[in-house]
Design a protein around this motif. Sequence first.
Motif, PDB file in Angstrom:
ATOM      1  N   GLU A 145     -82.021  80.759  36.174  1.00  0.00           N
ATOM      2  CA  GLU A 145     -81.845  82.201  35.947  1.00  0.00           C
ATOM      3  C   GLU A 145     -80.622  82.728  36.704  1.00  0.00           C
ATOM      4  OE1 GLU A 145     -85.967  81.001  35.159  1.00  0.00           O
ATOM      5  OE2 GLU A 145     -84.713  80.759  36.926  1.00  0.00           O
ATOM      6  N   GLN A 146     -80.473  82.329  37.950  1.00  0.00           N
ATOM      7  CA  GLN A 146     -79.308  82.752  38.728  1.00  0.00           C
ATOM      8  C   GLN A 146     -78.015  82.217  38.111  1.00  0.00           C
ATOM      9  OE1 GLN A 146     -80.721  81.020  42.401  1.00  0.00           O
ATOM     10  NE2 GLN A 146     -81.062  83.050  43.312  1.00  0.00           N
TER      11      GLN A 146
ATOM     12  N   ALA B  89     -76.660  84.020  35.070  1.00  0.00           N
ATOM     13  CA  ALA B  89     -76.093  85.350  35.313  1.00  0.00           C
ATOM     14  C   ALA B  89     -74.647  85.289  35.790  1.00  0.00           C
ATOM     15  CB  ALA B  89     -76.941  86.092  36.354  1.00  0.00           C
ATOM     16  N   LEU B  90     -74.108  84.104  36.028  1.00  0.00           N
ATOM     17  CA  LEU B  90     -72.790  83.974  36.636  1.00  0.00           C
ATOM     18  C   LEU B  90     -71.576  83.969  35.717  1.00  0.00           C
ATOM     19  CD1 LEU B  90     -73.403  81.384  39.459  1.00  0.00           C
ATOM     20  CD2 LEU B  90     -72.945  83.821  39.679  1.00  0.00           C
ATOM     21  N   PRO B  91     -71.588  83.313  34.573  1.00  0.00           N
ATOM     22  CA  PRO B  91     -70.324  83.090  33.866  1.00  0.00           C
ATOM     23  C   PRO B  91     -69.448  84.320  33.639  1.00  0.00           C
ATOM     24  CG  PRO B  91     -71.990  81.682  32.937  1.00  0.00           C
ATOM     25  CD  PRO B  91     -72.688  82.600  33.912  1.00  0.00           C
ATOM     26  N   THR B  92     -69.915  85.334  32.967  1.00  0.00           N
ATOM     27  CA  THR B  92     -69.050  86.479  32.674  1.00  0.00           C
ATOM     28  C   THR B  92     -68.688  87.261  33.923  1.00  0.00           C
ATOM     29  OG1 THR B  92     -69.899  86.677  30.433  1.00  0.00           O
ATOM     30  CG2 THR B  92     -68.845  88.624  31.373  1.00  0.00           C
ATOM     31  N   VAL B  93     -69.681  87.631  34.734  1.00  0.00           N
ATOM     32  CA  VAL B  93     -69.372  88.442  35.917  1.00  0.00           C
ATOM     33  C   VAL B  93     -68.614  87.641  36.962  1.00  0.00           C
ATOM     34  CG1 VAL B  93     -71.283  90.037  35.539  1.00  0.00           C
ATOM     35  CG2 VAL B  93     -71.624  88.096  37.050  1.00  0.00           C
ATOM     36  N   GLY B  94     -68.920  86.367  37.086  1.00  0.00           N
ATOM     37  CA  GLY B  94     -68.218  85.541  38.056  1.00  0.00           C
ATOM     38  C   GLY B  94     -66.749  85.367  37.729  1.00  0.00           C
ATOM     39  N   VAL B  95     -66.450  85.084  36.467  1.00  0.00           N
ATOM     40  CA  VAL B  95     -65.048  84.921  36.058  1.00  0.00           C
ATOM     41  C   VAL B  95     -64.314  86.253  36.163  1.00  0.00           C
ATOM     42  CG1 VAL B  95     -63.534  84.430  34.089  1.00  0.00           C
ATOM     43  CG2 VAL B  95     -65.429  82.901  34.633  1.00  0.00           C
ATOM     44  N   THR B  96     -64.954  87.334  35.765  1.00  0.00           N
ATOM     45  CA  THR B  96     -64.313  88.653  35.851  1.00  0.00           C
ATOM     46  C   THR B  96     -64.015  89.014  37.301  1.00  0.00           C
ATOM     47  OG1 THR B  96     -65.453  89.370  33.848  1.00  0.00           O
ATOM     48  CG2 THR B  96     -64.543  91.093  35.253  1.00  0.00           C
TER      49      THR B  96
END
Length: 128
Positions: free
Chosen positions: A58-59, A62-69
Amino acid sequence: MGHDFAGVVEAVGAGVTRLKAGDAVLGRARFRQAGAFAEMVTAPETAVVHKPAELSYEQAAALPTVGVTAYQATAEIRPGQAVFVNGCLGGVGRRRPVRPGAGSLSEGTLGARRGRQPGSPGTTRPDS
């Protein structure tokens, strides 16, 4: 629907070298195809990485879009520079707007309060 995902690789296509069946991964589906809300999704190898063992699925999802941005927005921040994130409670703002150990100061708003300045009530340092 859906772009960000995490899961276990079921199979890989010809020419895939970094991943194999059984690998725990996270990634982003192709923008125009999406499909990450489905039971299975396809994605190019370049859009998939191994999931860190300390993260739940779950964690990780949640990372790909917000993490790259967040990375793109902060990649050129250098030690000693100050950063202000407007609306730091969103996914991007909560991703630590300044890389740990970079020696930079970051602040952000918790809500829309007219006339607030960084460091005044109604602002926060999300990396502290």
